[in-house]
Design an enzyme around this catalytic site. Structure first.
Site, PDB file in Angstrom:
ATOM      1  N   ARG A   1      91.743  30.782  56.116  1.00 40.08           N
ATOM      2  CA  ARG A   1      91.527  29.731  57.111  1.00 40.08           C
ATOM      3  C   ARG A   1      90.467  28.777  56.561  1.00 40.08           C
ATOM      4  O   ARG A   1      89.858  29.029  55.536  1.00 40.08           O
ATOM      5  CB  ARG A   1      91.179  30.269  58.500  1.00 40.08           C
ATOM      6  CG  ARG A   1      90.400  31.531  58.586  1.00 40.08           C
ATOM      7  CD  ARG A   1      88.885  31.484  58.451  1.00 40.08           C
ATOM      8  NE  ARG A   1      88.237  30.287  58.906  1.00 40.08           N
ATOM      9  CZ  ARG A   1      87.214  29.760  58.314  1.00 40.08           C
ATOM     10  NH1 ARG A   1      86.712  30.298  57.202  1.00 40.08           N
ATOM     11  NH2 ARG A   1      86.646  28.671  58.772  1.00 40.08           N
TER      12      ARG A   1
ATOM     13  N   ALA B   1      90.160  24.309  56.440  1.00 39.43           N
ATOM     14  CA  ALA B   1      91.120  23.276  56.030  1.00 39.43           C
ATOM     15  C   ALA B   1      91.426  23.274  54.526  1.00 39.43           C
ATOM     16  O   ALA B   1      92.592  23.353  54.129  1.00 39.43           O
ATOM     17  CB  ALA B   1      90.623  21.910  56.507  1.00 39.43           C
TER      18      ALA B   1
ATOM     19  N   ARG C   1     100.282  25.662  60.396  1.00 39.96           N
ATOM     20  CA  ARG C   1      99.196  25.230  61.297  1.00 39.96           C
ATOM     21  C   ARG C   1      99.236  23.701  61.324  1.00 39.96           C
ATOM     22  O   ARG C   1      99.404  23.070  60.279  1.00 39.96           O
ATOM     23  CB  ARG C   1      97.819  25.723  60.829  1.00 39.96           C
ATOM     24  CG  ARG C   1      97.659  27.241  60.932  1.00 39.96           C
ATOM     25  CD  ARG C   1      96.211  27.672  60.714  1.00 39.96           C
ATOM     26  NE  ARG C   1      95.389  27.446  61.885  1.00 39.96           N
ATOM     27  CZ  ARG C   1      94.059  27.600  61.899  1.00 39.96           C
ATOM     28  NH1 ARG C   1      93.412  27.946  60.798  1.00 39.96           N
ATOM     29  NH2 ARG C   1      93.365  27.384  63.005  1.00 39.96           N
TER      30      ARG C   1
ATOM     31  N   GLN D   1      84.243  32.701  64.008  1.00 33.47           N
ATOM     32  CA  GLN D   1      84.078  32.368  62.584  1.00 33.47           C
ATOM     33  C   GLN D   1      82.600  32.226  62.216  1.00 33.47           C
ATOM     34  O   GLN D   1      82.209  32.513  61.087  1.00 33.47           O
ATOM     35  CB  GLN D   1      84.826  31.074  62.246  1.00 33.47           C
ATOM     36  CG  GLN D   1      86.334  31.204  62.217  1.00 33.47           C
ATOM     37  CD  GLN D   1      86.962  30.889  63.559  1.00 33.47           C
ATOM     38  OE1 GLN D   1      86.335  31.030  64.604  1.00 33.47           O
ATOM     39  NE2 GLN D   1      88.214  30.457  63.552  1.00 33.47           N
TER      40      GLN D   1
ATOM     41  N   ASP E   1      88.624  19.211  60.024  1.00 28.14           N
ATOM     42  CA  ASP E   1      90.017  19.549  59.674  1.00 28.14           C
ATOM     43  C   ASP E   1      90.882  18.323  59.460  1.00 28.14           C
ATOM     44  O   ASP E   1      91.900  18.372  58.762  1.00 28.14           O
ATOM     45  CB  ASP E   1      90.634  20.429  60.759  1.00 28.14           C
ATOM     46  CG  ASP E   1      90.086  21.841  60.644  1.00 28.14           C
ATOM     47  OD1 ASP E   1      88.955  22.070  61.103  1.00 28.14           O
ATOM     48  OD2 ASP E   1      90.780  22.690  60.051  1.00 28.14           O
TER      49      ASP E   1
ATOM     50  N   LYS F   1      86.655  22.595  64.603  1.00 30.29           N
ATOM     51  CA  LYS F   1      86.779  23.761  65.486  1.00 30.29           C
ATOM     52  C   LYS F   1      86.341  23.446  66.911  1.00 30.29           C
ATOM     53  O   LYS F   1      85.338  22.756  67.118  1.00 30.29           O
ATOM     54  CB  LYS F   1      85.924  24.900  64.895  1.00 30.29           C
ATOM     55  CG  LYS F   1      85.879  26.188  65.673  1.00 30.29           C
ATOM     56  CD  LYS F   1      87.243  26.754  65.986  1.00 30.29           C
ATOM     57  CE  LYS F   1      88.104  26.947  64.772  1.00 30.29           C
ATOM     58  NZ  LYS F   1      89.532  27.190  65.116  1.00 30.29           N
TER      59      LYS F   1
HETATM   60  O1  MRU Z   1      90.603  27.850  62.699  1.00 27.24           O
HETATM   61  P1  MRU Z   1      89.827  27.733  61.427  1.00 27.24           P
HETATM   62  O2  MRU Z   1      88.914  28.891  61.195  1.00 27.24           O
HETATM   63  O3  MRU Z   1      90.727  27.463  60.247  1.00 27.24           O
HETATM   64  O4  MRU Z   1      88.922  26.445  61.627  1.00 27.24           O
HETATM   65  C1  MRU Z   1      88.143  26.013  60.546  1.00 27.24           C
HETATM   66  C2  MRU Z   1      87.255  24.880  60.866  1.00 27.24           C
HETATM   67  O5  MRU Z   1      87.280  24.322  61.934  1.00 27.24           O
HETATM   68  C3  MRU Z   1      86.376  24.391  59.743  1.00 27.24           C
HETATM   69  O6  MRU Z   1      85.191  23.867  60.251  1.00 27.24           O
HETATM   70  C4  MRU Z   1      87.109  23.286  58.971  1.00 27.24           C
HETATM   71  O7  MRU Z   1      88.376  23.729  58.575  1.00 27.24           O
HETATM   72  C5  MRU Z   1      86.358  22.825  57.788  1.00 27.24           C
HETATM   73  S1  MRU Z   1      86.317  24.046  56.514  1.00 27.24           S
HETATM   74  C6  MRU Z   1      85.545  23.383  55.170  1.00 27.24           C
END
Ligand code: MRU
EC number: 5.3.1.23
Length: 358
Positions: A51, A53, A94, A204, A245, A256
């Site tokens: 997980r 981005a 996703r 997370q 993302d 997030k």
């Molecule tokens: O649902 P996730 O855990 O994939 O969400 C991740 C995030 O929101 C991160 O902050 C984002 O992807 C940036 S990662 C460098």
């Protein structure tokens, strides 16, 4: 100490496998997931074994290499049509992070441009492209860290920095985006004190960000998401930094769920709010954040996230995985190409280009 096991890596040649550190199990178990086919990659992305981005973009690129394996003994055209089909399929895993479709578009281009080669040669080119996407992301993370630390050179030693979710090595092919800045500040003896939002519902922040920070001996304190305004009001936070993302052409940024609330609190306490993201996170095809698709996830994550029921059976649940922070709340976006202060379309356009780097 840095992360002992890579977030993801390709093992072997064109007939190899994709190996992921299973983030669903961290921090209590450190186990690997070995993907040998496209379905396993799709599931690993959807279920968040991998997980963040940039990391899901890299995983999808390697997923295309797995998809190519079943067509190695055919002709070029069937191989190309297989790659098209695999890219379409993985893009559905996703919806919010644009890095996923960005990486798949690069893989698709390699397949479409192939001519005068056999499927094995195309498979070699696809693996080389996936490895390039991975390596470039690692470099972008390092550059983001450097630009961010330069920007924050005047930050006092021991400043409080709040972050939300996980934008570290676990979310990228390198050392992260938001956390890369924090790591670089630590390297420069700024001794940041990091406030980590636990990040409901999948934690997370609690499970992954604290794990990464503690491995690097960076002072961190875990808080419930709802405590963020309180610690800001107490003067404990000098800066907020998160990942993203998808960032629209005008600078509106999806990240997030809960990030928007953090940005509102930061503004109301006069605290700068920064986003750190590579240019692969920008989606210049959309004008503003209202057009960013927001992933809706199962209500089970909210009422029974880690096995224990925390709400009455049958309760209605709304579980958006991301929210959108309007550009006017963002003090700056730290990219690998430099910092875009008070982002607007006019400030973003000269730095970020539709096809990637200038
Ligand atoms: O649902 P996730 O855990 O994939 O969400 C991740 C995030 O929101 C991160 O902050 C984002 O992807 C940036 S990662 C460098």
């Amino acid at each position: 100490m840095t992360q002992p096991i890579p977030t993801l890596h390709w093992q072997g040649d064109i007939e190899g496998t994709l190996v992921l550190l299973d983030q669903k199990l961290l921090p209590t178990k450190t186990e690997l997931v070995v993907c040998t086919n496209v379905d396993e990659v799709w599931i690993a992305i959807q279920e968040l074994s991998v997980r963040g981005a940039p990391a899901i973009g890299i995983a999808a690129a390697y997923g295309v290499c797995l998809g190519a394996q079943v067509a190695l003994d055919t002709e070029l055209q069937p191989m190309q049509s297989r790659i098209r089909q695999v890219c379409d399929y993985l893009a559905e895993s996703r919806p919010t992070a644009v890095n996923l479709t960005w990486a798949l578009a690069r893989m698709r281009t390699v397949a479409e441009q192939a001519s005068d080669c056999n499927p094995r040669e195309l498979a070699e080119a696809l693996l080389a492209e996936a490895r390039a996407i991975h390596a470039e992301d690692a470099q972008m993370c390092a550059d983001i860290g450097r630009h961010g630390a330069d920007l924050l050179a005047e930050l006092p030693v021991g400043a409080g920095i709040l972050t939300h979710c996980n934008a570290g090595a676990l979310a990228t092919g390198g050392q992260g985006t938001a956390l890369s800045v924090i790591f670089e500040l630590a390297n420069r003896d700024k001794h940041p004190r990091v406030w980590v939002d636990e990040t409901r519902p999948l934690l997370q922040g609690a499970r992954l960000t604290t794990w990464e920070l503690m491995q690097r001996d960076i002072e961190c304190t875990l808080i419930c998401d709802s405590a963020a305004a309180h610690v800001m009001a107490a003067g404990q936070v000098q800066l907020v930094i998160t990942g993203a993302d998808r960032i629209a052409a005008n600078g509106d940024a999806a990240n997030k769920i809960g990030t928007y609330g953090v940005a509102v609190h930061a503004r109301s306490h006069g605290i700068p709010f920064y986003i750190a993201a590579p240019t692969s996170t920008f989606d210049l095809s959309i004008a503003n954040g209202s057009q960013i698709p927001i992933e809706q996830r199962s209500g089970q994550e909210v009422v029974q996230g880690f096995g224990t029921a925390t709400a009455p059976t049958g309760v209605a649940v709304y579980n958006p995985a991301f929210d959108m922070t309007p550009a006017e709340l963002i003090s700056g976006i730290i990219t690998e190409l430099g910092v875009i202060l008070s982002p607007t379309q006019e400030r973003i356009a000269p730095i970020v280009h539709p096809g990637g780097k200038k």
